[in-house]
Design a protein around this motif. Structure first.
Motif, short mmCIF file in Angstrom:
data_model
loop_
_atom_site.label_atom_id
_atom_site.label_comp_id
_atom_site.label_asym_id
_atom_site.label_seq_id
_atom_site.Cartn_x
_atom_site.Cartn_y
_atom_site.Cartn_z
N GLU A 183 4.76 13.56 6.03
CA GLU A 183 3.47 12.55 6.81
C GLU A 183 2.41 12.17 6.16
OE1 GLU A 183 4.98 15.00 9.34
OE2 GLU A 183 6.51 13.87 8.06
N ARG A 184 1.91 13.28 5.44
CA ARG A 184 0.08 13.05 4.99
C ARG A 184 0.53 12.27 3.67
NH1 ARG A 184 -0.26 18.19 7.25
NH2 ARG A 184 0.08 19.17 5.89
N GLU A 185 1.72 12.57 2.62
CA GLU A 185 1.81 11.66 1.71
C GLU A 185 1.99 10.33 1.78
OE1 GLU A 185 4.52 14.39 -1.14
OE2 GLU A 185 4.89 12.51 -1.92
N GLU A 186 2.33 10.24 3.07
CA GLU A 186 3.00 8.78 3.05
C GLU A 186 1.37 8.02 3.49
OE1 GLU A 186 5.08 6.43 2.53
OE2 GLU A 186 6.51 8.65 1.81
N GLN A 187 1.16 9.15 4.48
CA GLN A 187 -0.24 8.09 4.36
C GLN A 187 -0.96 8.22 3.53
OE1 GLN A 187 -2.53 10.61 7.27
NE2 GLN A 187 -4.23 9.05 7.62
N MET A 188 -1.18 9.05 2.88
CA MET A 188 -2.33 8.76 1.65
C MET A 188 -1.97 7.32 0.34
SD MET A 188 -4.83 10.24 1.19
CE MET A 188 -4.96 9.71 2.96
N LYS A 189 -0.37 6.82 0.52
CA LYS A 189 0.01 5.81 -0.67
C LYS A 189 0.36 4.66 0.73
CE LYS A 189 4.19 8.67 -2.22
NZ LYS A 189 5.39 9.02 -2.24
N ARG A 190 0.46 5.37 2.21
CA ARG A 190 -0.09 3.65 2.47
C ARG A 190 -1.29 3.20 2.91
NH1 ARG A 190 0.92 3.67 7.76
NH2 ARG A 190 1.52 5.76 7.21
N VAL A 191 -2.53 4.57 3.43
CA VAL A 191 -3.19 3.75 3.98
C VAL A 191 -4.77 4.40 3.14
CG1 VAL A 191 -5.48 3.96 5.80
CG2 VAL A 191 -2.52 3.52 6.10
N GLY A 192 -4.53 5.51 2.23
CA GLY A 192 -5.46 5.71 1.04
C GLY A 192 -6.53 6.77 2.16
N TYR A 193 -7.07 7.65 0.69
CA TYR A 193 -8.40 8.44 1.58
C TYR A 193 -9.88 7.72 1.31
CZ TYR A 193 -10.83 12.50 1.98
OH TYR A 193 -10.68 14.27 2.54
N GLN A 375 -8.81 14.76 -4.26
CA GLN A 375 -9.40 15.06 -2.97
C GLN A 375 -7.57 14.76 -2.40
OE1 GLN A 375 -12.04 16.45 -2.34
NE2 GLN A 375 -12.24 15.44 0.14
N ILE A 376 -6.80 13.90 -2.51
CA ILE A 376 -5.78 13.58 -2.10
C ILE A 376 -4.59 14.88 -1.71
CG2 ILE A 376 -3.59 12.28 -2.67
CD1 ILE A 376 -5.48 10.14 -3.26
N PHE A 377 -5.32 15.80 -2.50
CA PHE A 377 -3.58 17.12 -3.17
C PHE A 377 -4.45 17.24 -1.50
CE2 PHE A 377 -5.55 21.25 -3.84
CZ PHE A 377 -3.52 22.29 -3.05
N ASP A 378 -5.93 17.92 -1.68
CA ASP A 378 -6.51 19.21 -0.52
C ASP A 378 -6.41 17.87 0.76
OD1 ASP A 378 -8.92 20.00 0.85
OD2 ASP A 378 -9.99 18.64 2.02
N TYR A 379 -6.27 17.01 1.12
CA TYR A 379 -5.90 15.82 1.73
C TYR A 379 -4.37 16.62 2.91
CZ TYR A 379 -4.59 13.25 6.30
OH TYR A 379 -4.15 13.06 7.40
N HIS A 409 -9.67 -2.01 1.28
CA HIS A 409 -10.54 -2.03 3.47
C HIS A 409 -11.13 -0.04 2.64
CE1 HIS A 409 -11.16 -3.39 6.92
NE2 HIS A 409 -11.00 -2.31 7.09
N ALA A 410 -11.46 -0.19 2.12
CA ALA A 410 -12.77 1.50 1.64
C ALA A 410 -11.52 2.35 1.47
CB ALA A 410 -13.74 1.08 2.65
N HIS A 411 -10.20 2.11 1.57
CA HIS A 411 -9.85 3.93 1.60
C HIS A 411 -9.00 3.86 -0.08
CE1 HIS A 411 -9.85 3.58 5.18
NE2 HIS A 411 -9.84 4.62 5.46
N TYR A 412 -9.38 4.79 -0.95
CA TYR A 412 -8.68 5.81 -1.76
C TYR A 412 -6.92 5.04 -1.83
CZ TYR A 412 -12.76 6.59 -4.66
OH TYR A 412 -14.35 7.12 -5.23
N ILE A 413 -6.36 3.95 -2.38
CA ILE A 413 -5.23 4.24 -2.10
C ILE A 413 -3.89 5.18 -3.54
CG2 ILE A 413 -2.41 2.87 -2.13
CD1 ILE A 413 -4.24 1.99 0.34
N ALA A 414 -3.25 6.29 -2.71
CA ALA A 414 -3.10 7.09 -4.05
C ALA A 414 -2.41 6.15 -5.42
CB ALA A 414 -1.74 8.35 -3.14
N PRO A 415 -2.58 6.92 -6.00
CA PRO A 415 -2.48 6.94 -7.72
C PRO A 415 -0.96 6.99 -7.32
CG PRO A 415 -3.56 7.82 -8.42
CD PRO A 415 -3.71 8.09 -6.62
#
Ligand SMILES: C[C@H](O)[C@@H](O)[C@@H](O)[C@H](O)C(=O)O
Ligand SMILES: [Mg+2]
Length: 463
Positions: A183-193, A375-379, A409-415
């Motif tokens: 789920e967290r991975e999905e969130q990083m791809k969709r919403v970002g950090y 940071q995405i890994f950390d999350y 929208h001020a979020h880094y989207i997972a590359p």
């Protein structure tokens, strides 16, 4: 083989390593300026590792102009330790290779594990991680996320830090966070950090420019803004008043002094800025003064101001002590100040153990591109939260990278693309190679900068 992930025996030999001195004339627009570094030219030492196959590894370390040629020279001195090695052997025992690179019995004298030689280590190690991610056809964050905990932890050299975190504890931390990873991975791809911006607050920008940029970033969804301070208290107060007026009081404000103060001066200055409710004061004093930072942290705690530092923290031992001494409330890892991904990971584990949030430093060439992966890994794998955490955003040199960051929208989207997002465009490399690149030649001809080849200084030879 580790779990489901197969580490194929690539049999790939590292054929050669190229290094380039790349510089951008950012001082012309005061981009990146702060109280200490008033006229920086954002630069990087850019390393390309060529294998006997098609796959390459690109890595870099950041500098701000003068001296980049010294880092280039240090990479050249380290390169015999890399060229001729088998990539798969490196990745099979990466901690061992990392130690080899940082412990050459003669070269280590000019460190050890700090300064120019460690910047050079970072550029090489980052290129190796890019190579590994390319071999696995995954973006670096995903390579880390998919590794079995034992494998990931095996990349870290725990020498000097096992009194705070052991290999076994690090593995246990990763295992404890396995639930919810998908789920967290999905969130990083969709919403970002979540990101904060420094781009509106460089010290050399005019008030009008700062105002315009604050409004623009606000309109783009940013809720956290960092402003440079430390040269003149009255100017700082004026600027903070102006920024607060635009961003309001619900959004976050951080201030960064880039090491200009003594300890008492830092405390007194920050008391004068406390009414602007900054979340943190960054680099209030010498980046080496652990106990000084602890004193400042203690004095500013009642005012609700934390201390942030790390962009010039030279290795994991210093990070360990900053964390142990409660001298940093925000841990600002930098992807190329310490020895690349392996050492940065060790800091993430220590920060997790000691309960300090990591907010990576990204004011520099390629730093945003790299730290997003970490940071995405950390999350996803380590902390599972973005609470109290943000990635710095600056709008610098992204156009020179093949796979630039995507901030929405001020979020880094997972590359999505394989690698560590460190490949620079060949045209940019040609144009901005210092001092022979075409852009630099044009600028010398216009008299914008002195041509170092006409002075008695050391420059990197033409390729
Ligand atoms: C000289 C550089 O731009 C620094 O000012 C920059 O890295 C800064 O400290 C930051 O926090 O981004
Ligand atoms: Mg800073």
């Amino acid at each position: 083989m580790f779990g489901n992930t197969m580490y194929r025996d690539t049999g790939l030999k590292i054929r050669t390593l190229h290094v380039r001195d790349i510089r951008f004339p950012t001082s012309l627009g005061s981009h990146g300026s702060d109280a200490m570094h008033v006229d920086c030219n954002y630069s990087c030492t850019y390393v390309i590792i060529y294998t006997e196959g098609d796959v390459e590894g690109h890595g870099l370390t950041f500098t701000i102009g003068h001296g980049n040629e010294i880092v280039v020279a240090a990479v050249k001195s380290l390169s015999p330790l890399v060229v001729g090695q088998d990539a798969d052997q490196i990745f099979n025992d990466f901690a061992c290779f990392w130690r080899k690179l940082t412990s050459d019995s003669q070269l280590r004298w000019i460190g050890p594990e700090k300064g120019v030689i460690h910047l050079a280590t970072a550029a090489i190690i980052n290129a190796l991680w890019d190579l590994w991610a390319n071999l696995q056809q995954k973006p670096l964050w995903k390579l880390l996320v998919d590794m079995e905990p034992e494998k990931l932890v095996s990349t870290i050299d725990f020498r000097y830090i096992s009194d705070v975190v052991t290999k076994e504890e690090a593995v246990a931390m990763l295992k404890a966070m396995e639930t919810g990873k998908e789920e967290r991975e999905e969130q990083m791809k969709r919403v970002g950090y979540p990101a904060y911006t420094t781009q509106a607050g460089w010290l050399g920008y005019s008030n009008e420019h700062v105002k315009t940029l604050c409004s623009q970033y606000l309109a783009n969804g940013f809720t956290a803004f960092k402003v440079k301070v430390g040269q003149n208290l009255e100017d700082d107060r004026r600027r903070c008043t102006m920024v607060r007026k635009i961003i309001g009081w619900d959004n976050k404000l951080m201030v960064d002094a880039n090491q200009v103060w003594d300890i008492e001066q830092a405390i007194e200055w920050m008391k004068q800025l406390a009414e602007f409710k900054p979340l943190w004061i960054e680099e209030p004093t010498s980046p080496d003064d652990i106990l000084g930072h602890a004193t400042i942290s203690k004095a500013l705690k009642p005012l609700g101001i934390g201390v942030a530092t790390g962009e010039m923290c030279c290795n994991r031992v210093m990070f360990k002590q900053f964390l142990q001494a409660r001298a940093m409330q925000y841990c600002q890892i930098d992807s190329c100040r310490i020895g690349g991904v392996n050492e940065v990971l060790s800091v993430y584990f220590m920060a997790k153990k000691l309960g300090v949030p990591v907010c990576p430093h990204a004011g520099g060439v390629g730093l945003c591109e790299m730290v997003q992966h970490l940071q995405i890994f950390d999350y996803i794998c380590l902390t599972g939260t973005t609470e109290g955490r943000m990635i710095e955003y600056t709008n610098q040199q992204h156009e020179h990278f093949e796979n630039p960051i995507k901030v929405i929208h001020a979020h880094y989207i997972a590359p999505k693309m394989p690698g560590y997002s460190t490949v620079m465009k060949p045209d940019s490399v040609e144009a901005y190679e210092y001092p022979h690149g075409s852009k630099w030649q044009e600028m010398f001809a216009k008299g914008l900068f002195p041509d170092p080849t006409k002075q008695n200084v050391f420059v990197c030879p033409a390729k």
